[in-house]
Design a protein around this motif. Sequence first.
Motif, PDB file in Angstrom:
ATOM      1  N   SER A 117       3.049   3.981   1.093  1.00 26.59           N
ATOM      2  CA  SER A 117       3.025   3.094  -0.072  1.00 26.59           C
ATOM      3  C   SER A 117       3.240   1.673   0.412  1.00 26.59           C
ATOM      4  CB  SER A 117       4.107   3.506  -1.069  1.00 26.59           C
ATOM      5  OG  SER A 117       5.396   3.273  -0.505  1.00 26.59           O
ATOM      6  N   THR A 152      -1.764  -0.623  -4.217  1.00 23.49           N
ATOM      7  CA  THR A 152      -2.038   0.771  -4.558  1.00 23.49           C
ATOM      8  C   THR A 152      -3.228   0.925  -5.496  1.00 23.49           C
ATOM      9  OG1 THR A 152      -0.369   0.648  -6.305  1.00 23.49           O
ATOM     10  CG2 THR A 152       0.335   1.483  -4.166  1.00 23.49           C
ATOM     11  N   ARG A 187      -0.012   4.592  -6.784  1.00 24.06           N
ATOM     12  CA  ARG A 187       1.096   5.289  -6.108  1.00 24.06           C
ATOM     13  C   ARG A 187       1.065   5.031  -4.596  1.00 24.06           C
ATOM     14  NH1 ARG A 187       1.813   9.793  -9.511  1.00 24.06           N
ATOM     15  NH2 ARG A 187       3.508  10.625  -8.228  1.00 24.06           N
ATOM     16  N   GLY A 188      -0.064   5.311  -3.960  1.00 24.18           N
ATOM     17  CA  GLY A 188      -0.159   5.160  -2.511  1.00 24.18           C
ATOM     18  C   GLY A 188      -1.134   6.154  -1.909  1.00 24.18           C
TER      19      GLY A 188
END
Length: 576
Positions: A27, A35, A333-334
Amino acid sequence: MLKFLFLLLLLQTFRLELQAQNDRFYSSLEGLSGTTMHGFFQDSKGYLWIPTDSGLDRFDGYNFKVYKYQQEDSTSINSNAAVVVFEDSEGSLWIGTNFGLNKYSYKKDCFRQIQLFIKDNRISLTVKSIVEDHHKMLWLITSHGLVQYNPQNGKYNFYNHQFRNDGTPANSKYNQAVIDSKGNLWIGTDDNSVLIFDTQKNQFYTIREYTGINYEFPDRTVLAVTQTKNGQIFFGTQRAGLVIYNSLNRTFQQAGYSTNPENLFDGGIYSIITDRRGVIWVGTEHNGLKTFDLKQNKFTDVNHLIDLPNIKKAKVFCYEDNLGDMWFGVQYRGIYHKISSLKPFHSIGNSKMTGSGLSHFIIKSILLDKNGNLWVGTDGGGLNVKWKGSKEFVIFKSSGRGTTLNDKAIIKLFEDRRGWIWIGTYLEGLFCYKGKGKDLINYRMPGSDKENWNNYIFDIIEDARGNLWIGTNGGGLFYLNIKDETITDNTYPLVNGKTETIKPIINALQYDKDSTLWIGTYNGLFCWNKKKDNFRTYLINSGDIEKDVVFTIKKDKQDNIWYGTLSGLNCYHPEN
């Protein structure tokens, strides 16, 4: 004391059981610029590129490097909002952003911003997809239609299915495209489902016009387009799931899945890939991750593969790297990295514990010879060998009538150009095995007896003439002339009329193409060229003995010398 601590650490390491690597999540805390991402691309050098709305990210397996637009720097990328990355057949890397096209230079680590003009006016467009045809021409799928770009001379042409009154291309909601076997483009759009562009006639067609098949496409919005090796084209739609076109039998099939009835935009497919095992992965918005069975025409929810909460509600992009690992971009989110378990590690241990045939669990040296035999030297169990075609290790015993190998500590194994196997031991010096049926020969270093360090063989290297240099752990450097079988002590070489000193604890040897011998010791790095009559000592950390320990030396294809020390990895460039 230092040697004892290192040995203790090594012993503890050997006791650890090998375990499968865990999945990883990246992240902004790990350096990801943002993201809001648009997918992945791995180039031929192994870098993983991630275009995001916050910059272009490059991941080398350890760290992220972020490229951003710099107003005062004309060699920066032209926008922070990167959309697509593509490598052409010549190895050039192209990046599409919401402001146009860029070309990346690996050598200078910078960008060339490609400016596109229509009627002398620069046009700002979003490059959403890039493909290359059989003539090495690039096709940019953009917000203003198609752009045919010649990477050799920089010339380009605009094509669109709709133009303004002044002749300029109107805004076009094109998304992704692939090139079929005829060299024509299949383009997914937001409002015209799929358009086919004939690159020879420079003309657009609908599916019905191009294929002659009376097929009504179930959705006007096609977000993702990909193609399999079998010629099947997959279309990811906004509301109708997958549509598959089989070019061999010229048929269409559709596979839908339930979406949220309260939101018609839930469930759109943004990512489709087929991995090396033939598994079809589908990344959706608000429906997470799925796999698709082509034969059964059925989706399977596989959100459990991503160990993050509420994946079913996320937007997911899928990608497989060149090692077979899966990468999932989870919007907002990542990045989730799923480590492949196709080739797991397994342990080959002590025969008493595992029945594998190895005589001891501490391994000091490994050699796979030219004939496919696997040699393993242990520290306490002698020499093991798994002959080619066999499934078991056995303790090596010479079939000749000469010397026998009694030393249980085998420190170094080396195969020379003749295919002879050289065995360096802890107490008994050097042995030579020339093949089955031949006597085993033992060489003792001069000025030594069984109890001193001259016969503690730590490394062996072959020079241009096929003779051997032998490094010992405490006894210094020796030279074995294969022709007359003489061994000379070279710990104190005479160079240019002056006696030099090579420290006696030698860990590593490397022979260079210009007859230079590199010697790694507990007291620095030594460089000796007997032919040129020169000698040099390199102290890595200004004489700090503990930090000047050189454990290993390797030469790469560019003749750079790499050496590993107690304080890290170093590289020596011979040209400067």
